[in-house]
Scaffold this active site. Sequence first.
Site, PDB file in Angstrom:
ATOM      1  N   ARG A  39       0.831  -1.280   0.063  1.00 28.67           N
ATOM      2  CA  ARG A  39       0.242  -0.077   0.060  1.00 28.67           C
ATOM      3  C   ARG A  39       0.952   1.269   0.019  1.00 28.67           C
ATOM      4  O   ARG A  39       1.839   1.502   0.969  1.00 28.67           O
ATOM      5  CB  ARG A  39      -0.679   0.041   1.241  1.00 28.67           C
ATOM      6  CG  ARG A  39      -1.988  -0.871   1.605  1.00 28.67           C
ATOM      7  CD  ARG A  39      -3.130  -0.199   2.129  1.00 28.67           C
ATOM      8  NE  ARG A  39      -2.614  -0.130   3.591  1.00 28.67           N
ATOM      9  CZ  ARG A  39      -3.418   0.167   4.509  1.00 28.67           C
ATOM     10  NH1 ARG A  39      -4.651   0.343   4.133  1.00 28.67           N
ATOM     11  NH2 ARG A  39      -3.067   0.597   5.794  1.00 28.67           N
TER      12      ARG A  39
ATOM     13  N   THR B 220      -1.224   7.268  -0.557  1.00 30.29           N
ATOM     14  CA  THR B 220      -2.741   7.176  -1.305  1.00 30.29           C
ATOM     15  C   THR B 220      -3.228   6.090  -0.879  1.00 30.29           C
ATOM     16  O   THR B 220      -4.531   5.874  -1.031  1.00 30.29           O
ATOM     17  CB  THR B 220      -2.364   7.015  -2.863  1.00 30.29           C
ATOM     18  OG1 THR B 220      -1.694   5.671  -2.917  1.00 30.29           O
ATOM     19  CG2 THR B 220      -1.548   8.056  -3.426  1.00 30.29           C
TER      20      THR B 220
ATOM     21  N   ASP C 111       0.575  -2.988  12.223  1.00 29.27           N
ATOM     22  CA  ASP C 111       0.995  -3.607  10.883  1.00 29.27           C
ATOM     23  C   ASP C 111       1.442  -4.830  10.754  1.00 29.27           C
ATOM     24  O   ASP C 111       2.432  -5.216  11.243  1.00 29.27           O
ATOM     25  CB  ASP C 111       1.962  -2.577  10.347  1.00 29.27           C
ATOM     26  CG  ASP C 111       2.711  -2.952   8.932  1.00 29.27           C
ATOM     27  OD1 ASP C 111       2.879  -3.846   8.579  1.00 29.27           O
ATOM     28  OD2 ASP C 111       2.491  -2.070   8.302  1.00 29.27           O
TER      29      ASP C 111
ATOM     30  N   ASP D 141       4.926  -6.107   9.431  1.00 33.47           N
ATOM     31  CA  ASP D 141       6.004  -5.630  10.280  1.00 33.47           C
ATOM     32  C   ASP D 141       6.256  -6.442  11.629  1.00 33.47           C
ATOM     33  O   ASP D 141       7.082  -7.029  11.930  1.00 33.47           O
ATOM     34  CB  ASP D 141       6.016  -3.936  10.789  1.00 33.47           C
ATOM     35  CG  ASP D 141       6.379  -3.122   9.529  1.00 33.47           C
ATOM     36  OD1 ASP D 141       7.000  -3.513   8.530  1.00 33.47           O
ATOM     37  OD2 ASP D 141       5.877  -1.795   9.754  1.00 33.47           O
TER      38      ASP D 141
HETATM   39  C1  PRP Z   1      -0.942  -4.671   4.318  1.00 30.33           C
HETATM   40  C2  PRP Z   1      -1.803  -5.888   4.529  1.00 30.33           C
HETATM   41  C3  PRP Z   1      -2.596  -6.096   3.250  1.00 30.33           C
HETATM   42  C4  PRP Z   1      -2.998  -4.481   2.973  1.00 30.33           C
HETATM   43  C5  PRP Z   1      -4.248  -4.267   3.473  1.00 30.33           C
HETATM   44  O1  PRP Z   1      -0.126  -4.872   3.499  1.00 30.33           O
HETATM   45  O2  PRP Z   1      -0.964  -7.178   4.629  1.00 30.33           O
HETATM   46  O3  PRP Z   1      -1.796  -6.537   2.194  1.00 30.33           O
HETATM   47  O4  PRP Z   1      -1.841  -3.823   3.897  1.00 30.33           O
HETATM   48  O5  PRP Z   1      -4.483  -3.185   3.235  1.00 30.33           O
HETATM   49  P1  PRP Z   1      -5.821  -2.602   2.080  1.00 30.33           P
HETATM   50  O6  PRP Z   1      -7.046  -3.492   2.354  1.00 30.33           O
HETATM   51  O7  PRP Z   1      -6.010  -1.178   2.696  1.00 30.33           O
HETATM   52  O8  PRP Z   1      -4.996  -2.678   0.842  1.00 30.33           O
HETATM   53  P2  PRP Z   1       1.175  -3.763   3.381  1.00 30.33           P
HETATM   54  O9  PRP Z   1       0.970  -2.792   2.490  1.00 30.33           O
HETATM   55  O10 PRP Z   1       1.450  -3.023   4.684  1.00 30.33           O
HETATM   56  O11 PRP Z   1       2.468  -4.665   2.846  1.00 30.33           O
HETATM   57  P3  PRP Z   1       3.210  -5.483   3.641  1.00 30.33           P
HETATM   58  O12 PRP Z   1       2.351  -6.929   3.558  1.00 30.33           O
HETATM   59  O13 PRP Z   1       4.555  -5.656   2.735  1.00 30.33           O
HETATM   60  O14 PRP Z   1       3.709  -5.183   4.955  1.00 30.33           O
HETATM   61  N1  URA Z   2      -2.299  -3.345   6.970  1.00 31.50           N
HETATM   62  C1  URA Z   2      -1.853  -3.897   8.246  1.00 31.50           C
HETATM   63  O1  URA Z   2      -1.298  -4.413   8.213  1.00 31.50           O
HETATM   64  N2  URA Z   2      -2.678  -3.224   9.234  1.00 31.50           N
HETATM   65  C2  URA Z   2      -3.875  -2.652   9.108  1.00 31.50           C
HETATM   66  O2  URA Z   2      -4.442  -2.249  10.287  1.00 31.50           O
HETATM   67  C3  URA Z   2      -4.169  -2.189   7.908  1.00 31.50           C
HETATM   68  C4  URA Z   2      -3.410  -2.619   6.910  1.00 31.50           C
END
Ligand code: PRP
Ligand code: URA
Length: 210
Positions: free
Chosen positions: A105, A109, A201, A204
């Site tokens: 994400r 945005t 997160d 993370d």
């Molecule tokens: C997180 C999570 C989803 C997304 C959800 O990933 O694992 O993929 O956010 O958010 P959304 O429904 O608003 O799209 P992130 O972008 O943090 O990436 P990561 O898994 O690499 O930490």
């Molecule tokens: N992605 C995450 O990992 N946590 C949230 O709460 C939303 C998006």
Amino acid sequence: MEKQVFIMDHPLIQHKLTYLRDKTTGSKDFRQLVSEIAMLLCYEATRDLPLEETTVETPVALAKTKIISGRKLAFVPILRAGLGMVDGVLQMVPAAKVGHIGLYRDPKTLKPVEYYSKLPCDIEQRDVIVLDPMLATGGSSVDAITIIKRSNPKSIKFMCIIAAPEGIKAVTEAHPDIQLYCAAVDDHLNEHGYIVPGLGDAGDRIFGTL
Ligand code: PRP
Ligand code: URA
């Protein structure tokens, strides 16, 4: 109309989810809990797998019994956080293949940015279960499902641990043909797109990159 959203509130899942949400839970335990919850969700998400009759010789007699009927599965984690669910689901279905969709994400945005996609070459013959612990705005999962649909799998289900109502709405509206399995539906999203109360997160916390 066919039911589209399944909330798996089994006591074992709810118990593990409490520790997963706890901010004092470290990466090692967090990873273990994500994997265990994924395993339990997988048990429910595969409940409709068709069976066929077979026979097997027990040490005592011939038994009429059942096996899963030639159905092939593929798990597709959304990178990164979806990776945390792969071990758990593979313990339930060791013969499944695993594809990967890389999306993150954009923090400004909140829109998903695609950076990787690799799916099993025989995906047309497979039922796909997409894995991501968090369904927030729904942008990532809607896009991941759209990408997977281009390869014509037999069916797609989506499995997450915590969903926001906004994410459920986005996925069910964009993809009314897919079923969604989650352990909990939380209250809302905050101004940064985080699920409240959520767990923070997920990527993370799984990988210790806080
Ligand atoms: C997180 C999570 C989803 C997304 C959800 O990933 O694992 O993929 O956010 O958010 P959304 O429904 O608003 O799209 P992130 O972008 O943090 O990436 P990561 O898994 O690499 O930490
Ligand atoms: N992605 C995450 O990992 N946590 C949230 O709460 C939303 C998006």
